[in-house]
Scaffold this motif. Structure first.
Motif, PDB file in Angstrom:
ATOM      1  N   ASP A 103      -7.179  -2.898  18.371  1.00  9.53           N
ATOM      2  CA  ASP A 103      -5.896  -3.589  18.514  1.00  9.53           C
ATOM      3  C   ASP A 103      -5.775  -4.278  19.868  1.00  9.53           C
ATOM      4  O   ASP A 103      -5.034  -5.249  20.015  1.00  9.53           O
ATOM      5  CB  ASP A 103      -4.739  -2.601  18.356  1.00  9.53           C
ATOM      6  CG  ASP A 103      -4.619  -2.117  16.922  1.00  9.53           C
ATOM      7  OD1 ASP A 103      -4.382  -2.955  16.038  1.00  9.53           O
ATOM      8  OD2 ASP A 103      -4.767  -0.917  16.684  1.00  9.53           O
ATOM      9  N   THR A 124      -1.007  -0.139  29.138  1.00  8.66           N
ATOM     10  CA  THR A 124      -1.246  -0.700  27.815  1.00  8.66           C
ATOM     11  C   THR A 124      -0.351  -1.908  27.554  1.00  8.66           C
ATOM     12  O   THR A 124       0.836  -1.873  27.877  1.00  8.66           O
ATOM     13  CB  THR A 124      -0.936   0.368  26.741  1.00  8.66           C
ATOM     14  OG1 THR A 124      -1.511   1.598  27.139  1.00  8.66           O
ATOM     15  CG2 THR A 124      -1.465  -0.052  25.393  1.00  8.66           C
ATOM     16  N   VAL A 128       0.538  -3.276  21.817  1.00  6.98           N
ATOM     17  CA  VAL A 128      -0.205  -2.076  21.420  1.00  6.98           C
ATOM     18  C   VAL A 128       0.650  -0.829  21.630  1.00  6.98           C
ATOM     19  O   VAL A 128       0.687   0.075  20.794  1.00  6.98           O
ATOM     20  CB  VAL A 128      -1.525  -1.961  22.217  1.00  6.98           C
ATOM     21  CG1 VAL A 128      -2.264  -0.666  21.859  1.00  6.98           C
ATOM     22  CG2 VAL A 128      -2.415  -3.162  21.973  1.00  6.98           C
ATOM     23  N   TYR A 131       3.234   0.915  19.005  1.00 10.09           N
ATOM     24  CA  TYR A 131       2.816   1.791  17.913  1.00 10.09           C
ATOM     25  C   TYR A 131       2.374   3.175  18.389  1.00 10.09           C
ATOM     26  O   TYR A 131       1.948   4.001  17.580  1.00 10.09           O
ATOM     27  CB  TYR A 131       1.661   1.154  17.136  1.00 10.09           C
ATOM     28  CG  TYR A 131       2.010  -0.179  16.532  1.00 10.09           C
ATOM     29  CD1 TYR A 131       2.883  -0.269  15.447  1.00 10.09           C
ATOM     30  CD2 TYR A 131       1.473  -1.356  17.037  1.00 10.09           C
ATOM     31  CE1 TYR A 131       3.209  -1.497  14.894  1.00 10.09           C
ATOM     32  CE2 TYR A 131       1.797  -2.586  16.488  1.00 10.09           C
ATOM     33  CZ  TYR A 131       2.656  -2.643  15.420  1.00 10.09           C
ATOM     34  OH  TYR A 131       2.977  -3.868  14.873  1.00 10.09           O
ATOM     35  N   ILE A 132       2.452   3.419  19.697  1.00 10.56           N
ATOM     36  CA  ILE A 132       2.005   4.697  20.256  1.00 10.56           C
ATOM     37  C   ILE A 132       3.198   5.627  20.395  1.00 10.56           C
ATOM     38  O   ILE A 132       4.188   5.273  21.032  1.00 10.56           O
ATOM     39  CB  ILE A 132       1.314   4.487  21.624  1.00 10.56           C
ATOM     40  CG1 ILE A 132       0.083   3.586  21.443  1.00 10.56           C
ATOM     41  CG2 ILE A 132       0.924   5.815  22.246  1.00 10.56           C
ATOM     42  CD1 ILE A 132      -0.607   3.221  22.747  1.00 10.56           C
ATOM     43  N   ILE A 138      -4.345   8.373  18.698  1.00 12.08           N
ATOM     44  CA  ILE A 138      -4.822   7.131  19.289  1.00 12.08           C
ATOM     45  C   ILE A 138      -6.334   7.228  19.423  1.00 12.08           C
ATOM     46  O   ILE A 138      -6.861   8.305  19.704  1.00 12.08           O
ATOM     47  CB  ILE A 138      -4.175   6.857  20.674  1.00 12.08           C
ATOM     48  CG1 ILE A 138      -4.601   5.495  21.248  1.00 12.08           C
ATOM     49  CG2 ILE A 138      -4.507   7.969  21.663  1.00 12.08           C
ATOM     50  CD1 ILE A 138      -3.902   4.327  20.662  1.00 12.08           C
ATOM     51  N   GLU A 181      -7.297   1.636  19.579  1.00  8.55           N
ATOM     52  CA  GLU A 181      -6.946   1.403  18.178  1.00  8.55           C
ATOM     53  C   GLU A 181      -5.797   2.330  17.808  1.00  8.55           C
ATOM     54  O   GLU A 181      -5.918   3.546  17.903  1.00  8.55           O
ATOM     55  CB  GLU A 181      -8.126   1.654  17.245  1.00  8.55           C
ATOM     56  CG  GLU A 181      -7.760   1.376  15.784  1.00  8.55           C
ATOM     57  CD  GLU A 181      -8.837   1.769  14.796  1.00  8.55           C
ATOM     58  OE1 GLU A 181      -8.486   2.030  13.625  1.00  8.55           O
ATOM     59  OE2 GLU A 181     -10.021   1.842  15.184  1.00  8.55           O
ATOM     60  N   ASN A 182      -4.685   1.743  17.397  1.00  6.51           N
ATOM     61  CA  ASN A 182      -3.528   2.527  16.984  1.00  6.51           C
ATOM     62  C   ASN A 182      -3.767   3.207  15.644  1.00  6.51           C
ATOM     63  O   ASN A 182      -4.593   2.773  14.845  1.00  6.51           O
ATOM     64  CB  ASN A 182      -2.284   1.633  16.858  1.00  6.51           C
ATOM     65  CG  ASN A 182      -1.843   1.057  18.170  1.00  6.51           C
ATOM     66  OD1 ASN A 182      -1.842  -0.158  18.358  1.00  6.51           O
ATOM     67  ND2 ASN A 182      -1.458   1.911  19.095  1.00  6.51           N
ATOM     68  N   ASP A 183      -2.994   4.254  15.402  1.00  3.88           N
ATOM     69  CA  ASP A 183      -2.952   4.861  14.083  1.00  3.88           C
ATOM     70  C   ASP A 183      -2.470   3.783  13.103  1.00  3.88           C
ATOM     71  O   ASP A 183      -1.432   3.160  13.319  1.00  3.88           O
ATOM     72  CB  ASP A 183      -1.981   6.043  14.097  1.00  3.88           C
ATOM     73  CG  ASP A 183      -2.044   6.865  12.829  1.00  3.88           C
ATOM     74  OD1 ASP A 183      -2.445   6.322  11.786  1.00  3.88           O
ATOM     75  OD2 ASP A 183      -1.673   8.048  12.869  1.00  3.88           O
ATOM     76  N   CYS A 184      -3.226   3.552  12.041  1.00  7.37           N
ATOM     77  CA  CYS A 184      -2.931   2.426  11.142  1.00  7.37           C
ATOM     78  C   CYS A 184      -1.628   2.614  10.366  1.00  7.37           C
ATOM     79  O   CYS A 184      -1.037   1.635   9.907  1.00  7.37           O
ATOM     80  CB  CYS A 184      -4.080   2.211  10.168  1.00  7.37           C
ATOM     81  SG  CYS A 184      -4.351   3.578   9.028  1.00  7.37           S
ATOM     82  N   LYS A 187       1.465   0.588  11.602  1.00  5.80           N
ATOM     83  CA  LYS A 187       1.365  -0.852  11.386  1.00  5.80           C
ATOM     84  C   LYS A 187       1.674  -1.223   9.939  1.00  5.80           C
ATOM     85  O   LYS A 187       2.356  -2.214   9.669  1.00  5.80           O
ATOM     86  CB  LYS A 187      -0.035  -1.338  11.788  1.00  5.80           C
ATOM     87  CG  LYS A 187      -0.312  -1.226  13.273  1.00  5.80           C
ATOM     88  CD  LYS A 187      -1.691  -1.727  13.637  1.00  5.80           C
ATOM     89  CE  LYS A 187      -2.764  -0.738  13.248  1.00  5.80           C
ATOM     90  NZ  LYS A 187      -4.105  -1.149  13.720  1.00  5.80           N
TER      91      LYS A 187
END
Length: 212
Positions: A103, A124, A128, A131-132, A138, A181-184, A187
């Motif tokens: 991401d 960050t 991005v 979404y955290i 993560i 990369e975020n947890d999908c 998203k």
């Protein structure tokens, strides 16, 4: 698909750079036991396709989009990299769902020891960071980690000795760039909720009026 559980620390043997792409040669041993041309492999969390195999490693192409989105363009010969093969359907799912599609990147802004653990704070970009969530998942350079704290422009993770020993985290310093990369799930939920709101005129006021 990956789990974020690193199998091996490899080493960059060679880098051939073109105008907007690159070819990486990676030294590895453990993952070579069941690796074939065309397989997907996560290199520092970035999903790449194996294009060639040698007795002590593999070669993968890196396209323009991948270089723009990740920190792979910063790699140098001799750098260690986290490696993970695609997950098996009959194996334990030890981490979380990791696609290998980055991401964005973050920058390590602080490292501090806390007894046997080490805290890493990563500055960050807001697209991005949105979404955290605290206690969410993560992937940092392909490593499945749990978010410990979230701040206005950064987040922190706490690393146990085992994770530091079996990944590249112990070699990182303040100022280093990492792939994120975020947890999908977040998203997908946002995307679907946006469509529902657009199609059905669902608003915050509508939800409040009906007890949500």
């Amino acid at each position: 698909m990956f789990t974020g559980i690193i199998e091996e620390i490899g080493k960059i043997q060679d880098i051939k750079k073109a105008v907007s792409s690159a070819i990486l040669s990676v030294q590895a041993s453990i993952i070579m036991q069941d690796l074939h041309i065309g397989d997907s492999i996560a290199v520092n969390g970035v999903c790449l396709t194996v294009t060639s195999i040698s007795p002590n490693g593999f070669i993968a192409d890196v396209m323009h989009e991948t270089l723009n989105r990740s920190s792979l363009g910063n790699l140098r010969i001799g750098n260690p990299v986290n490696l993970e093969r695609a997950m098996l359907a009959n194996g334990r799912f030890g981490g979380h769902i990791v696609s290998g599609h980055i991401d964005g990147t973050g920058t390590i802004s602080d490292i501090r020891r806390d007894d046997n653990a080490v805290w890493y704070t990563i500055k960050t970009p807001l697209p991005v960071l949105r979404y955290i969530i605290e206690k969410g998942s993560i992937a940092i350079d392909g490593i499945s980690l749990t978010v410990a704290k979230v701040y206005k422009d950064s987040f922190s993770v706490s690393i146990i000795p085992h994770t530091a020993s079996f990944t590249t985290l112990s070699s990182y310093r303040i100022g280093d760039s990492v792939n994120l990369e975020n947890d999908c799930i977040g998203k997908y939920v946002e995307r679907l909720m946006g469509k529902e709101t657009q199609n059905n005129n669902i608003t915050a006021e509508f939800l409040a009026k009906h007890g949500f």
